[in-house]
Design a protein around this motif. Structure first.
Motif, PDB file in Angstrom:
ATOM      1  N   ALA A  12       0.842  -1.203   0.000  1.00 15.02           N
ATOM      2  CA  ALA A  12       0.000   0.000   0.000  1.00 15.02           C
ATOM      3  C   ALA A  12       0.873   1.247   0.000  1.00 15.02           C
ATOM      4  O   ALA A  12       1.832   1.370   0.761  1.00 15.02           O
ATOM      5  N   GLY A  13       0.543   2.183  -0.863  1.00 14.44           N
ATOM      6  CA  GLY A  13       1.267   3.439  -0.946  1.00 14.44           C
ATOM      7  C   GLY A  13       2.497   3.400  -1.811  1.00 14.44           C
ATOM      8  O   GLY A  13       3.218   4.395  -1.908  1.00 14.44           O
ATOM      9  N   THR A  14       2.788   2.270  -2.436  1.00 15.07           N
ATOM     10  CA  THR A  14       3.983   2.168  -3.276  1.00 15.07           C
ATOM     11  C   THR A  14       3.681   2.396  -4.754  1.00 15.07           C
ATOM     12  O   THR A  14       4.584   2.359  -5.575  1.00 15.07           O
ATOM     13  N   GLU A  15       2.400   2.599  -5.095  1.00 18.51           N
ATOM     14  CA  GLU A  15       2.056   2.803  -6.494  1.00 18.51           C
ATOM     15  C   GLU A  15       2.665   4.110  -6.991  1.00 18.51           C
ATOM     16  O   GLU A  15       2.716   5.114  -6.285  1.00 18.51           O
ATOM     17  N   GLN A  16       3.114   4.083  -8.253  1.00 16.32           N
ATOM     18  CA  GLN A  16       3.721   5.251  -8.855  1.00 16.32           C
ATOM     19  C   GLN A  16       3.046   5.542 -10.190  1.00 16.32           C
ATOM     20  O   GLN A  16       2.607   4.612 -10.873  1.00 16.32           O
ATOM     21  N   PRO A  17       2.967   6.826 -10.560  1.00 13.00           N
ATOM     22  CA  PRO A  17       2.411   7.165 -11.877  1.00 13.00           C
ATOM     23  C   PRO A  17       3.259   6.558 -12.987  1.00 13.00           C
ATOM     24  O   PRO A  17       4.435   6.250 -12.800  1.00 13.00           O
ATOM     25  N   PHE A  18       2.626   6.400 -14.164  1.00  9.83           N
ATOM     26  CA  PHE A  18       3.312   5.774 -15.300  1.00  9.83           C
ATOM     27  C   PHE A  18       4.547   6.575 -15.703  1.00  9.83           C
ATOM     28  O   PHE A  18       5.598   6.000 -16.012  1.00  9.83           O
ATOM     29  N   VAL A  19       4.452   7.904 -15.686  1.00 10.74           N
ATOM     30  CA  VAL A  19       5.589   8.745 -16.068  1.00 10.74           C
ATOM     31  C   VAL A  19       6.749   8.540 -15.095  1.00 10.74           C
ATOM     32  O   VAL A  19       7.917   8.504 -15.496  1.00 10.74           O
ATOM     33  N   GLN A  20       6.415   8.374 -13.810  1.00  8.38           N
ATOM     34  CA  GLN A  20       7.473   8.155 -12.835  1.00  8.38           C
ATOM     35  C   GLN A  20       8.158   6.802 -13.047  1.00  8.38           C
ATOM     36  O   GLN A  20       9.360   6.657 -12.837  1.00  8.38           O
ATOM     37  N   HIS A  21       7.379   5.814 -13.491  1.00 12.89           N
ATOM     38  CA  HIS A  21       7.963   4.522 -13.837  1.00 12.89           C
ATOM     39  C   HIS A  21       8.946   4.670 -14.997  1.00 12.89           C
ATOM     40  O   HIS A  21      10.025   4.071 -14.995  1.00 12.89           O
ATOM     41  N   LEU A  22       8.566   5.459 -15.996  1.00 16.53           N
ATOM     42  CA  LEU A  22       9.455   5.688 -17.134  1.00 16.53           C
ATOM     43  C   LEU A  22      10.732   6.405 -16.711  1.00 16.53           C
ATOM     44  O   LEU A  22      11.831   6.082 -17.186  1.00 16.53           O
ATOM     45  N   MET A  23      10.591   7.372 -15.820  1.00 18.48           N
ATOM     46  CA  MET A  23      11.769   8.087 -15.332  1.00 18.48           C
ATOM     47  C   MET A  23      12.680   7.155 -14.540  1.00 18.48           C
ATOM     48  O   MET A  23      13.910   7.217 -14.663  1.00 18.48           O
ATOM     49  N   GLU A  24      12.073   6.285 -13.736  1.00 27.76           N
ATOM     50  CA  GLU A  24      12.861   5.320 -12.985  1.00 27.76           C
ATOM     51  C   GLU A  24      13.579   4.355 -13.929  1.00 27.76           C
ATOM     52  O   GLU A  24      14.756   4.030 -13.729  1.00 27.76           O
ATOM     53  N   LEU A  25      12.877   3.905 -14.977  1.00 31.09           N
ATOM     54  CA  LEU A  25      13.494   3.020 -15.966  1.00 31.09           C
ATOM     55  C   LEU A  25      14.645   3.723 -16.670  1.00 31.09           C
ATOM     56  O   LEU A  25      15.716   3.132 -16.882  1.00 31.09           O
ATOM     57  N   ARG A  26      14.454   4.991 -17.006  1.00 34.16           N
ATOM     58  CA  ARG A  26      15.519   5.762 -17.648  1.00 34.16           C
ATOM     59  C   ARG A  26      16.749   5.851 -16.749  1.00 34.16           C
ATOM     60  O   ARG A  26      17.889   5.652 -17.193  1.00 34.16           O
ATOM     61  N   ASP A  27      16.522   6.138 -15.473  1.00 36.04           N
ATOM     62  CA  ASP A  27      17.642   6.262 -14.545  1.00 36.04           C
ATOM     63  C   ASP A  27      18.396   4.943 -14.405  1.00 36.04           C
ATOM     64  O   ASP A  27      19.631   4.919 -14.391  1.00 36.04           O
ATOM     65  N   ARG A  28      17.652   3.833 -14.330  1.00 41.44           N
ATOM     66  CA  ARG A  28      18.311   2.532 -14.186  1.00 41.44           C
ATOM     67  C   ARG A  28      19.101   2.170 -15.432  1.00 41.44           C
ATOM     68  O   ARG A  28      20.191   1.578 -15.349  1.00 41.44           O
ATOM     69  N   LEU A  29      18.573   2.526 -16.599  1.00 42.77           N
ATOM     70  CA  LEU A  29      19.306   2.285 -17.842  1.00 42.77           C
ATOM     71  C   LEU A  29      20.587   3.121 -17.893  1.00 42.77           C
ATOM     72  O   LEU A  29      21.642   2.632 -18.316  1.00 42.77           O
ATOM     73  N   LEU A  30      20.481   4.365 -17.449  1.00 40.53           N
ATOM     74  CA  LEU A  30      21.666   5.229 -17.429  1.00 40.53           C
ATOM     75  C   LEU A  30      22.705   4.705 -16.444  1.00 40.53           C
ATOM     76  O   LEU A  30      23.910   4.732 -16.734  1.00 40.53           O
ATOM     77  N   TYR A  31      22.253   4.240 -15.280  1.00 45.39           N
ATOM     78  CA  TYR A  31      23.185   3.660 -14.321  1.00 45.39           C
ATOM     79  C   TYR A  31      23.877   2.428 -14.910  1.00 45.39           C
ATOM     80  O   TYR A  31      25.080   2.225 -14.717  1.00 45.39           O
ATOM     81  N   SER A  32      23.104   1.606 -15.618  1.00 40.88           N
ATOM     82  CA  SER A  32      23.676   0.407 -16.230  1.00 40.88           C
ATOM     83  C   SER A  32      24.708   0.770 -17.290  1.00 40.88           C
ATOM     84  O   SER A  32      25.804   0.188 -17.339  1.00 40.88           O
ATOM     85  N   ILE A  33      24.356   1.735 -18.139  1.00 40.08           N
ATOM     86  CA  ILE A  33      25.296   2.179 -19.171  1.00 40.08           C
ATOM     87  C   ILE A  33      26.537   2.775 -18.532  1.00 40.08           C
ATOM     88  O   ILE A  33      27.671   2.553 -19.005  1.00 40.08           O
ATOM     89  N   GLY A  34      26.343   3.539 -17.454  1.00 39.02           N
ATOM     90  CA  GLY A  34      27.489   4.102 -16.745  1.00 39.02           C
ATOM     91  C   GLY A  34      28.415   3.023 -16.205  1.00 39.02           C
ATOM     92  O   GLY A  34      29.645   3.140 -16.285  1.00 39.02           O
ATOM     93  N   GLY A  35      27.832   1.957 -15.666  1.00 41.34           N
ATOM     94  CA  GLY A  35      28.649   0.847 -15.179  1.00 41.34           C
ATOM     95  C   GLY A  35      29.428   0.183 -16.289  1.00 41.34           C
ATOM     96  O   GLY A  35      30.605  -0.184 -16.111  1.00 41.34           O
ATOM     97  N   VAL A  36      28.796   0.012 -17.456  1.00 45.83           N
ATOM     98  CA  VAL A  36      29.489  -0.585 -18.598  1.00 45.83           C
ATOM     99  C   VAL A  36      30.632   0.319 -19.066  1.00 45.83           C
ATOM    100  O   VAL A  36      31.723  -0.162 -19.403  1.00 45.83           O
ATOM    101  N   LEU A  37      30.402   1.629 -19.072  1.00 44.76           N
ATOM    102  CA  LEU A  37      31.450   2.558 -19.498  1.00 44.76           C
ATOM    103  C   LEU A  37      32.638   2.533 -18.541  1.00 44.76           C
ATOM    104  O   LEU A  37      33.798   2.583 -18.975  1.00 44.76           O
ATOM    105  N   VAL A  38      32.347   2.449 -17.242  1.00 51.89           N
ATOM    106  CA  VAL A  38      33.437   2.357 -16.263  1.00 51.89           C
ATOM    107  C   VAL A  38      34.237   1.073 -16.492  1.00 51.89           C
ATOM    108  O   VAL A  38      35.479   1.087 -16.499  1.00 51.89           O
ATOM    109  N   ALA A  39      33.527  -0.033 -16.688  1.00 49.21           N
ATOM    110  CA  ALA A  39      34.212  -1.301 -16.968  1.00 49.21           C
ATOM    111  C   ALA A  39      35.001  -1.213 -18.262  1.00 49.21           C
ATOM    112  O   ALA A  39      36.106  -1.785 -18.368  1.00 49.21           O
ATOM    113  N   LEU A  40      34.450  -0.519 -19.257  1.00 50.14           N
ATOM    114  CA  LEU A  40      35.138  -0.362 -20.544  1.00 50.14           C
ATOM    115  C   LEU A  40      36.457   0.378 -20.367  1.00 50.14           C
ATOM    116  O   LEU A  40      37.495  -0.018 -20.930  1.00 50.14           O
TER     117      LEU A  40
END
Length: 264
Positions: A12-40
């Motif tokens: 209860a209370g953890t629901e998020q708007p669809f736009v916020q889900h997209l923003m969260e997905l964007r941030d996680r993708l950027l973090y993942s890409i950042g990790g790959v770049l550091v490893a690179l």
């Protein structure tokens, strides 16, 4: 007297708007890409593209004449292929970080006991992927190339193209890395209630046949590499059944603890 909260109230209370889900997905993708770049960057510094190429070329060079080298047929192969190997190595090095970002994205929609269950699977899934790749590099390739060279006519000089060699090696890495995820898949199937453990045990004979069929499709057309993939898959299937049995025995206790926490 208040009613006992249901298990769904934990979310209860953890629901998020669809736009916020997209923003969260964007941030996680950027973090993942950042990790790959550091490893690179780290891999580019050490051991570098040349060191990585020497490492993955070692198994086949052991079965070539002392002064023989892999050849580059394509004009851009000497430049493109090492970069491709560097990129794949960076993704593999950053795999736990990428898996963690995936878990962090889906974690808000999971119950507490599901979160505790997901983290070990991510950890062991990454270890199994590394184990599959290490198994290819340290065991499969040496015996596969030895088997192939044994049937090479003496009038033929075995000087493989670097691009085709790397493509074949990366395909084997991917095939074995995915095949070694069998225990994770089995545990998830049981944990989600899709398949019962008794069904998995009765399916054991069919899985052995399926393992050899998969090995015949995804590996080169030699017996050794096919057996090297099929046999570990069968063993890991049994490991998955044991793991699923252990999780099933401990699950009722965890569910009771979750209900008690929700009631409190």
């Amino acid at each position: 007297m208040s009613e006992t909260p249901s298990k769904e109230d934990e979310l209860a209370g953890t629901e998020q708007p669809f736009v916020q889900h997209l923003m969260e997905l964007r941030d996680r993708l950027l973090y993942s890409i950042g990790g790959v770049l550091v490893a690179l960057v780290l891999l580019a510094i050490w051991p570098g593209p040349d060191g990585l190429m020497n490492f993955i070329a070692h198994p086949i060079k052991m079965h070539m004449p002392p002064d023989a080298k892999l050849i580059a047929v394509g004009v851009f192969s000497p430049f493109i292929v090492p970069l491709k190997v560097l990129g794949m190595a960076a993704i593999l090095l950053a795999l736990p970080w990428i898996m963690y970002q995936l878990w962090a994205f889906v974690a808000p929609g999971l119950y507490m006991h599901e979160r505790k269950f997901a983290l070990p699977l991510i950890f062991f899934g990454s270890l199994l992927a590394y184990a599959g790749i290490a198994f290819v590099q340290l065991f499969v390739l040496d015996r596969m190339f030895g088997f192939i060279q044994h049937f090479t006519p003496s009038s033929v000089a075995a000087t493989p193209d670097i691009a085709s060699y790397v493509e074949a090696i990366l395909s084997l890495y991917l095939a074995f890395g995915l095949a070694f995820q069998v225990p994770i898949v089995v545990i998830l199937l049981v944990r989600l209630g899709i398949v019962e453990i008794a069904k998995l045990k009765s399916f054991r004979g069919y899985f052995i046949v399926l393992s050899f069929v998969i090995a015949a499709v995804v590996t080169p057309p030699d017996v050794l590499s096919q057996i090297s993939l099929a046999v570990p898959m069968c063993i890991l299937y049994e490991v998955g059944i044991l793991g699923a049995t252990w999780f099933s025995r401990n699950q009722p206790k965890k569910e009771e603890e979750t209900d008690a926490d929700a009631a409190a």
